[in-house]
Write an enzyme that holds these catalytic residues in place. Structure first.
Site, PDB file in Angstrom:
ATOM      1  N   GLY A 101       0.860  -1.195   0.000  1.00 30.55           N
ATOM      2  CA  GLY A 101       0.000   0.000   0.000  1.00 30.55           C
ATOM      3  C   GLY A 101       0.891   1.238   0.000  1.00 30.55           C
ATOM      4  O   GLY A 101       2.009   1.213  -0.513  1.00 30.55           O
ATOM      5  N   ARG A 102       0.377   2.292   0.618  1.00 31.51           N
ATOM      6  CA  ARG A 102       1.133   3.556   0.640  1.00 31.51           C
ATOM      7  C   ARG A 102       2.495   3.376   1.314  1.00 31.51           C
ATOM      8  O   ARG A 102       3.521   3.779   0.777  1.00 31.51           O
ATOM      9  CB  ARG A 102       0.330   4.622   1.401  1.00 31.51           C
ATOM     10  CG  ARG A 102      -0.772   5.267   0.601  1.00 31.51           C
ATOM     11  CD  ARG A 102      -1.472   6.310   1.449  1.00 31.51           C
ATOM     12  NE  ARG A 102      -2.203   5.654   2.522  1.00 31.51           N
ATOM     13  CZ  ARG A 102      -3.522   5.445   2.507  1.00 31.51           C
ATOM     14  NH1 ARG A 102      -4.237   5.855   1.483  1.00 31.51           N
ATOM     15  NH2 ARG A 102      -4.122   4.837   3.500  1.00 31.51           N
ATOM     16  N   ILE A 103       2.486   2.777   2.501  1.00 27.30           N
ATOM     17  CA  ILE A 103       3.752   2.669   3.243  1.00 27.30           C
ATOM     18  C   ILE A 103       4.680   1.659   2.567  1.00 27.30           C
ATOM     19  O   ILE A 103       5.874   1.920   2.396  1.00 27.30           O
ATOM     20  CB  ILE A 103       3.491   2.331   4.729  1.00 27.30           C
ATOM     21  CG1 ILE A 103       2.712   3.484   5.399  1.00 27.30           C
ATOM     22  CG2 ILE A 103       4.810   2.087   5.470  1.00 27.30           C
ATOM     23  CD1 ILE A 103       2.235   3.224   6.819  1.00 27.30           C
TER      24      ILE A 103
ATOM     25  N   ARG B  44      -2.680  -8.172  -1.770  1.00 25.11           N
ATOM     26  CA  ARG B  44      -3.945  -8.767  -2.233  1.00 25.11           C
ATOM     27  C   ARG B  44      -4.121  -8.546  -3.728  1.00 25.11           C
ATOM     28  O   ARG B  44      -4.591  -9.409  -4.448  1.00 25.11           O
ATOM     29  CB  ARG B  44      -5.122  -8.126  -1.490  1.00 25.11           C
ATOM     30  CG  ARG B  44      -5.454  -8.816  -0.180  1.00 25.11           C
ATOM     31  CD  ARG B  44      -6.542  -8.084   0.513  1.00 25.11           C
ATOM     32  NE  ARG B  44      -6.246  -6.658   0.555  1.00 25.11           N
ATOM     33  CZ  ARG B  44      -7.145  -5.697   0.781  1.00 25.11           C
ATOM     34  NH1 ARG B  44      -8.394  -6.007   0.972  1.00 25.11           N
ATOM     35  NH2 ARG B  44      -6.788  -4.431   0.821  1.00 25.11           N
TER      36      ARG B  44
ATOM     37  N   THR C  90       6.884  -2.680  11.074  1.00 30.36           N
ATOM     38  CA  THR C  90       6.464  -1.361  11.576  1.00 30.36           C
ATOM     39  C   THR C  90       4.952  -1.204  11.410  1.00 30.36           C
ATOM     40  O   THR C  90       4.443  -0.089  11.464  1.00 30.36           O
ATOM     41  CB  THR C  90       7.179  -0.221  10.799  1.00 30.36           C
ATOM     42  OG1 THR C  90       6.961  -0.436   9.402  1.00 30.36           O
ATOM     43  CG2 THR C  90       8.655  -0.154  11.097  1.00 30.36           C
TER      44      THR C  90
ATOM     45  N   ARG D  24       1.728  -3.767  12.492  1.00 28.34           N
ATOM     46  CA  ARG D  24       1.069  -4.127  13.745  1.00 28.34           C
ATOM     47  C   ARG D  24       1.624  -5.466  14.206  1.00 28.34           C
ATOM     48  O   ARG D  24       1.865  -6.374  13.386  1.00 28.34           O
ATOM     49  CB  ARG D  24      -0.452  -4.256  13.555  1.00 28.34           C
ATOM     50  CG  ARG D  24      -1.192  -2.941  13.465  1.00 28.34           C
ATOM     51  CD  ARG D  24      -1.195  -2.173  14.797  1.00 28.34           C
ATOM     52  NE  ARG D  24      -1.947  -0.931  14.726  1.00 28.34           N
ATOM     53  CZ  ARG D  24      -1.443   0.261  14.399  1.00 28.34           C
ATOM     54  NH1 ARG D  24      -0.159   0.390  14.131  1.00 28.34           N
ATOM     55  NH2 ARG D  24      -2.213   1.327  14.368  1.00 28.34           N
TER      56      ARG D  24
ATOM     57  N   GLU E 274       1.117  -5.155  22.788  1.00 30.49           N
ATOM     58  CA  GLU E 274       1.587  -3.812  23.103  1.00 30.49           C
ATOM     59  C   GLU E 274       0.672  -3.096  24.099  1.00 30.49           C
ATOM     60  O   GLU E 274      -0.548  -3.193  23.926  1.00 30.49           O
ATOM     61  CB  GLU E 274       1.558  -3.079  21.754  1.00 30.49           C
ATOM     62  CG  GLU E 274       2.387  -1.904  21.611  1.00 30.49           C
ATOM     63  CD  GLU E 274       2.343  -1.426  20.158  1.00 30.49           C
ATOM     64  OE1 GLU E 274       2.648  -2.199  19.232  1.00 30.49           O
ATOM     65  OE2 GLU E 274       2.000  -0.257  19.978  1.00 30.49           O
TER      66      GLU E 274
ATOM     67  N   HIS F 176       7.079   1.555  19.252  1.00 32.15           N
ATOM     68  CA  HIS F 176       6.042   2.101  18.349  1.00 32.15           C
ATOM     69  C   HIS F 176       6.305   3.581  18.008  1.00 32.15           C
ATOM     70  O   HIS F 176       5.541   4.457  18.391  1.00 32.15           O
ATOM     71  CB  HIS F 176       4.640   1.934  18.965  1.00 32.15           C
ATOM     72  CG  HIS F 176       3.547   1.979  17.928  1.00 32.15           C
ATOM     73  ND1 HIS F 176       2.424   1.191  18.000  1.00 32.15           N
ATOM     74  CD2 HIS F 176       3.392   2.726  16.806  1.00 32.15           C
ATOM     75  CE1 HIS F 176       1.634   1.452  16.965  1.00 32.15           C
ATOM     76  NE2 HIS F 176       2.213   2.385  16.233  1.00 32.15           N
TER      77      HIS F 176
ATOM     78  N   GLY G  81       7.124   4.588  14.707  1.00 34.14           N
ATOM     79  CA  GLY G  81       7.124   4.732  13.240  1.00 34.14           C
ATOM     80  C   GLY G  81       6.748   6.118  12.750  1.00 34.14           C
ATOM     81  O   GLY G  81       7.408   6.689  11.885  1.00 34.14           O
TER      82      GLY G  81
HETATM   83  C1  8YV Z   1       0.406   6.077  15.273  1.00 36.62           C
HETATM   84  C2  8YV Z   1       0.183   4.056  13.759  1.00 36.62           C
HETATM   85  O1  8YV Z   1       1.408   6.595  16.054  1.00 36.62           O
HETATM   86  O2  8YV Z   1      -1.258   5.525  12.602  1.00 36.62           O
HETATM   87  C3  8YV Z   1      -0.980   4.383  12.918  1.00 36.62           C
HETATM   88  O3  8YV Z   1      -1.684   3.429  12.525  1.00 36.62           O
HETATM   89  O4  8YV Z   1       0.501   2.957  13.920  1.00 36.62           O
HETATM   90  C4  8YV Z   1       1.040   5.023  14.447  1.00 36.62           C
HETATM   91  O5  8YV Z   1       1.989   5.491  13.552  1.00 36.62           O
HETATM   92  C5  8YV Z   1      -0.718   5.636  16.163  1.00 36.62           C
HETATM   93  O6  8YV Z   1      -1.564   4.750  15.573  1.00 36.62           O
HETATM   94  C6  8YV Z   1      -1.518   6.818  16.614  1.00 36.62           C
HETATM   95  O7  8YV Z   1      -2.757   6.437  17.121  1.00 36.62           O
END
Ligand code: 8YV
Length: 333
Positions: free
Chosen positions: A161-163, A183, A243, A245, A274, A295, A297
């Site tokens: 996806g984007r990331i 997918r 990075t 979940r 977590e 966490h 990222g």
């Molecule tokens: C956020 C993240 O810091 O945006 C997301 O999905 O995993 C993180 O980069 C966090 O979720 C903020 O709620």
């Protein structure tokens, strides 16, 4: 919004000052200046009263909580991209709209993915600790602190996806060849630009990669996508970076494979339970087999301000009777 009663917006965690200032101007904003995570009873009280709830990844917005929401609650404007802690289906059934903050954290998260991708094979954390530890540095040696080369290796991205795409762009510049499982196959122009190879079979890709980067969202379909069986397909020299979940990887199985030398190591920013951390992972970190981050990222000031801005735009659009730009729809089952 002159003449109009400002909506009561409950924000569950402390946000950057410019975001909070703007929220105070625009809304009847209930802030959490102490940044203490809200307890479940506090969340219940919040959803009973609020017009809008702004949660983060640290809040469990499940069906039981949503069932207790007051009639006023019409919008959950998540401060974050991932909505795995929000029961979007339960919200939709109650007529509550859910929004998130895509795009603005893509580049920061991709940067941190690259950092972890370098940190483990090049022994970054271990090397840095040599100079700050108790022992005196004995000096350079030709055979000391040897890591593994990144350039020329194969990177398998799980979730393009984007990331995932932003990671691929960076990794290509580091001389990695890009492989991905998704997918859907991405557009030919994107694939060509990245010289990326698409693997329909995740199993086959896993078995052939030097580094795996997990970049897909956490959904019921991706829970333990990297299961014990799939992790066992990896080469003993392979590294994993996550990075996205924690629950996308069977963490217990990952730990076991690293302990047994069946995978070379891992760079993790997210964890299955977590903020609780698997003690065995900490032991592996002490042995420099894994690099663990808490966490981080998307943790840049710019990113967090942009996320706040997106939350505000979503709330404003919704309150003004428009469709908010970042609406999240329930997953099709
Ligand atoms: C956020 C993240 O810091 O945006 C997301 O999905 O995993 C993180 O980069 C966090 O979720 C903020 O709620």
């Amino acid at each position: 919004m002159p003449g109009k009663k400002k909506p009561l917006v409950v924000i569950t965690r402390k946000l950057p000052d410019p975001v909070e200032t703007r929220m105070r101007e625009l809304f009847d904003a209930r802030l959490n200046v102490e940044d203490r995570p809200m307890t479940q009873p506090e969340l219940v009280a919040a959803v009973k009263e609020a017009d809008v709830l702004v949660p983060t990844v640290t809040d469990q917005i499940d069906a039981a909580l949503i069932a207790q929401a007051g009639d006023n609650l019409k919008l959950i404007a998540n401060f974050g991209n991932g909505v795995d802690k929000i029961d979007v289906t339960a919200a939709a059934k109650r007529g509550i709209t859910v929004t998130n903050t895509p795009n603005v954290l893509t580049e920061d998260t991709a940067d941190m993915t690259m950092a972890l991708m370098l940190a483990v094979p090049r022994r970054l954390a271990e090397g840095a600790s040599v100079l700050t530890g108790d022992k005196k540095w004995a000096g350079w040696s030709p055979t000391w602190m040897l890591g593994r080369r990144i350039w020329g290796k194969r990177l398998g991205i799980v979730g393009m996806g984007r990331i995932g795409t932003a990671v691929a762009r960076r990794a290509k510049a580091f001389g990695l060849s890009i492989h991905y499982h998704n997918r859907h196959r991405v557009l030919p122009a994107v694939e060509d630009g990245l010289e990326a190879t698409y693997w329909e079979s995740l199993d086959q890709m896993l078995a052939r990669m030097d580094i795996i980067s997990v970049n897909c969202p956490s959904t019921p379909a991706t829970f333990h996508l990297l299961s014990a069986r799939r992790l066992a397909l990896l080469q003993p020299t392979a590294y994993i970076v996550n990075t996205a979940r924690g629950d996308i990887i069977d963490e217990e199985a990952l730990v076991k494979l690293i302990q047994d030398g069946k995978i070379a190591g891992a760079g993790l920013d997210v964890y299955e339970h977590e903020p609780a951390l698997n003690g065995k992972l900490l032991k592996l970190a002490a042995r420099n087999k894994v690099v663990l981050l808490p966490h981080m990222g998307s943790a840049t000031l710019e990113g967090r301000i942009d996320m706040g801005e997106k939350v505000i735009i979503n709330i404003r659009a919704f309150v003004d009777g428009h469709r908010p730009p970042d609406r999240v729809l329930p997953l099709r089952t």
